[in-house]
Design a protein around this motif. Structure first.
Motif, PDB file in Angstrom:
ATOM      1  N   ALA A   1       0.844  -1.139  -0.077  1.00 20.54           N
ATOM      2  CA  ALA A   1      -0.120   0.010   0.085  1.00 20.54           C
ATOM      3  C   ALA A   1       0.855   1.316  -0.062  1.00 20.54           C
ATOM      4  CB  ALA A   1      -1.028   0.103   1.211  1.00 20.54           C
ATOM      5  N   ILE A   2       0.235   2.386  -0.402  1.00 16.54           N
ATOM      6  CA  ILE A   2       1.148   3.525  -0.640  1.00 16.54           C
ATOM      7  C   ILE A   2       0.212   4.676   0.238  1.00 16.54           C
ATOM      8  CG2 ILE A   2       2.059   5.571  -2.147  1.00 16.54           C
ATOM      9  CD1 ILE A   2       1.938   3.308  -4.305  1.00 16.54           C
ATOM     10  N   SER A   3       1.248   5.395   1.254  1.00 19.13           N
ATOM     11  CA  SER A   3       0.315   6.412   1.997  1.00 19.13           C
ATOM     12  C   SER A   3       1.414   7.494   1.981  1.00 19.13           C
ATOM     13  CB  SER A   3       0.435   5.725   3.350  1.00 19.13           C
ATOM     14  OG  SER A   3       1.663   5.447   3.857  1.00 19.13           O
TER      15      SER A   3
ATOM     16  N   ASP B   1      -4.233 -12.985   4.998  1.00 23.20           N
ATOM     17  CA  ASP B   1      -2.961 -12.430   5.485  1.00 23.20           C
ATOM     18  C   ASP B   1      -2.088 -12.440   4.148  1.00 23.20           C
ATOM     19  OD1 ASP B   1      -0.669 -12.449   6.632  1.00 23.20           O
ATOM     20  OD2 ASP B   1      -0.720 -14.324   7.516  1.00 23.20           O
ATOM     21  N   LEU B   2      -1.778 -11.173   3.921  1.00 22.16           N
ATOM     22  CA  LEU B   2      -0.962 -10.525   2.803  1.00 22.16           C
ATOM     23  C   LEU B   2       0.794 -10.614   3.093  1.00 22.16           C
ATOM     24  CD1 LEU B   2      -2.991  -7.597   1.906  1.00 22.16           C
ATOM     25  CD2 LEU B   2      -3.026  -9.469   0.618  1.00 22.16           C
TER      26      LEU B   2
ATOM     27  N   ARG C   1      -6.074  -2.231  13.776  1.00 20.15           N
ATOM     28  CA  ARG C   1      -4.660  -2.984  13.299  1.00 20.15           C
ATOM     29  C   ARG C   1      -3.836  -2.019  12.651  1.00 20.15           C
ATOM     30  NH1 ARG C   1      -6.598  -7.598   9.525  1.00 20.15           N
ATOM     31  NH2 ARG C   1      -4.752  -8.282   9.931  1.00 20.15           N
ATOM     32  N   ILE C   2      -4.190  -0.597  12.690  1.00 23.20           N
ATOM     33  CA  ILE C   2      -3.178   0.463  12.364  1.00 23.20           C
ATOM     34  C   ILE C   2      -2.675   0.966  13.518  1.00 23.20           C
ATOM     35  CG2 ILE C   2      -3.125   2.715  11.329  1.00 23.20           C
ATOM     36  CD1 ILE C   2      -5.626   1.745   9.485  1.00 23.20           C
ATOM     37  N   THR C   3      -1.410   1.344  13.631  1.00 25.22           N
ATOM     38  CA  THR C   3      -0.608   2.011  14.573  1.00 25.22           C
ATOM     39  C   THR C   3      -0.224   3.358  14.202  1.00 25.22           C
ATOM     40  OG1 THR C   3       0.843  -0.266  15.025  1.00 25.22           O
ATOM     41  CG2 THR C   3       1.482   1.878  15.911  1.00 25.22           C
ATOM     42  N   LEU C   4      -0.952   4.036  14.725  1.00 23.93           N
ATOM     43  CA  LEU C   4      -0.872   5.683  14.881  1.00 23.93           C
ATOM     44  C   LEU C   4      -0.572   6.235  16.114  1.00 23.93           C
ATOM     45  CD1 LEU C   4      -0.641   7.701  12.626  1.00 23.93           C
ATOM     46  CD2 LEU C   4      -2.905   8.243  13.121  1.00 23.93           C
TER      47      LEU C   4
ATOM     48  N   LEU D   1      -1.672  -7.185   7.072  1.00 17.95           N
ATOM     49  CA  LEU D   1      -1.900  -6.282   6.108  1.00 17.95           C
ATOM     50  C   LEU D   1      -1.166  -5.926   4.641  1.00 17.95           C
ATOM     51  CD1 LEU D   1      -3.656  -3.400   8.433  1.00 17.95           C
ATOM     52  CD2 LEU D   1      -4.922  -5.649   7.269  1.00 17.95           C
ATOM     53  N   GLY D   2       0.051  -6.517   4.999  1.00 19.91           N
ATOM     54  CA  GLY D   2       1.219  -6.392   3.865  1.00 19.91           C
ATOM     55  C   GLY D   2       2.114  -5.335   3.954  1.00 19.91           C
TER      56      GLY D   2
END
Length: 385
Positions: A31-33, A58-59, A99-102, A153-154
């Motif tokens: 993914a690109i962020s 599971d990526l 599942r996102i670490t921020l 999430l890859g």
């Protein structure tokens, strides 16, 4: 057929089996962020295929969602119209956000899904990338921000700031970014940058660069003599290095679907030419010129990867490191082919008839399908659609 020849053909099939007919071999991509920070807000523009995430695939460690037992679920989600898929994403967002670490310093913040743009339904065998707009309020302590997500999430490419002076990170296995300040961009370590881009360049060849692997194998099957191989690899390297640099600098801006189709056509050409004129101990300037021209195309293909990563604060080091990784990957392919086929069987009188020509035929056949698929014609061919 003798046992020895059977073993040779088994080795040949093993070497080429890494090149499936589907162009979806590149399907699982990071993914690109793009991260923007202010004193009180973080905004993240995330581009990724959301169907595998919603399906629970599971990526980590797979190259194609077809390799997952949940592939049918992924295809079903790809068949949903944008508004239906967006509604399911909104409903499932709280569990995905977990599942996102921020973090801002030691404070965990939760990203809110503000908007999502999903393309219309296309070929359900091919990934479709959606764009998610995320935002979250930050505490007023001015602490730097770190960002990442779970390994399942890859891969995740994170970019902060402009490409020339910005911060770029490629995260895998659940890693998080360096602390990103709210003003300016995070500082990167030169050694880490070099390692990251060498690994990325290698990874784009092995295992993800199946078209480039086949092209290099086509060079190998032309002749086992060191001089033709050296001339071909050198011409290819010089050419793709030049266009990689030009495209990355923005001097050349090609249309990528055309480039990808021409790259596949170059593989067909090399495979067919091996059959008609391969096996020589010398090499003509015509073959060198052809390989050089095709190298220019492949360099444009490599540049499309770097355009996603960005080059950040160490532009030259990043560009060189990525190219070094590509070269290591190509030499690894040649070394593997030589150890499996050239060293034990290259001196046999039947090597060209039983190994090089069949290998070149397989390469040309696979690449021919890729050409048709990349220009959108494969759907009209029975048994290939």
């Amino acid at each position: 057929m003798s046992l020895l020849r059977i073993l040779v053909r088994v080795a040949l099939v093993a070497l080429l089996s890494m090149a499936p007919l589907s162009v979806a071999a590149h399907e699982v991509q990071p993914a690109i962020s793009d991260v923007e920070l202010s004193e009180d807000t973080v905004t993240i523009t995330l581009t990724t295929a959301i169907e595998p995430i919603l399906a629970g695939v599971d990526l980590e460690g797979i190259e194609d969602t077809n390799d997952s037992p949940l592939s049918d679920r992924v295809d079903a989600l790809r068949a949903l119209p944008p508004e239906t898929l967006a509604a399911e994403l909104a409903e499932r967002w709280p569990e995905i956000a977990e599942r996102i670490t921020l973090r801002a310093g030691d404070t965990r913040v939760t990203p809110v899904l503000v908007d999502v743009t999903i393309p219309e339904v296309g070929d359900t065998e091919i990934r479709r990338d959606s764009t998610l707009l995320l935002t979250a309020p930050l505490p007023d302590d001015g602490s730097p921000v770190t960002f990442g997500w779970d390994a399942e999430l890859g891969g995740l490419i994170v970019r902060q700031g402009d490409d020339a002076q910005g911060y770029n990170a490629f995260l895998t296995s659940g890693a998080v970014t360096d602390p990103m300040p709210r003003t300016g961009v995070a500082e990167q370590n030169l050694g880490d940058v070099i390692v990251t881009y060498v690994v990325s360049g290698f990874d784009h060849i092995i295992p993800k660069g199946l078209d480039h692997i086949l092209f290099v194998l086509g060079l190998f099957f032309y002749s086992l003599a060191w001089r033709p191989l050296l001339w071909q690899v050198s011409a290819f390297t010089v050419a793709h290095t030049a266009t990689l640099a030009l495209a990355t600098l923005g001097i050349v801006q090609p249309t990528m679907w055309i480039v990808e189709a021409l790259i596949a056509a170059s593989i067909v050409w090399v495979g067919v030419e091996n059959i008609w004129s391969g096996g020589r101990r010398d090499i003509g300037w015509g073959r060198i010129a052809v390989v050089f021209g095709f190298g220019l195309l492949h360099g444009l293909g490599f540049a499309s990867v770097l355009s996603e990563f960005g080059l950040g604060q160490y532009f030259i080091a990043s560009l060189i490191s990525f190219n070094v990784g590509v070269e290591i990957g190509q030499l690894t392919v040649i070394a593997a082919a030589f150890l499996l086929l050239g060293l034990p069987f290259g001196s046999k009188p039947w090597y060209r008839r039983a190994v090089a020509i069949p290998g070149s035929l397989v390469i040309a056949a696979i690449a021919s399908y890729w050409v048709l698929n990349r220009i959108g014609w494969a759907g009209d061919i029975p048994y290939l659609a």
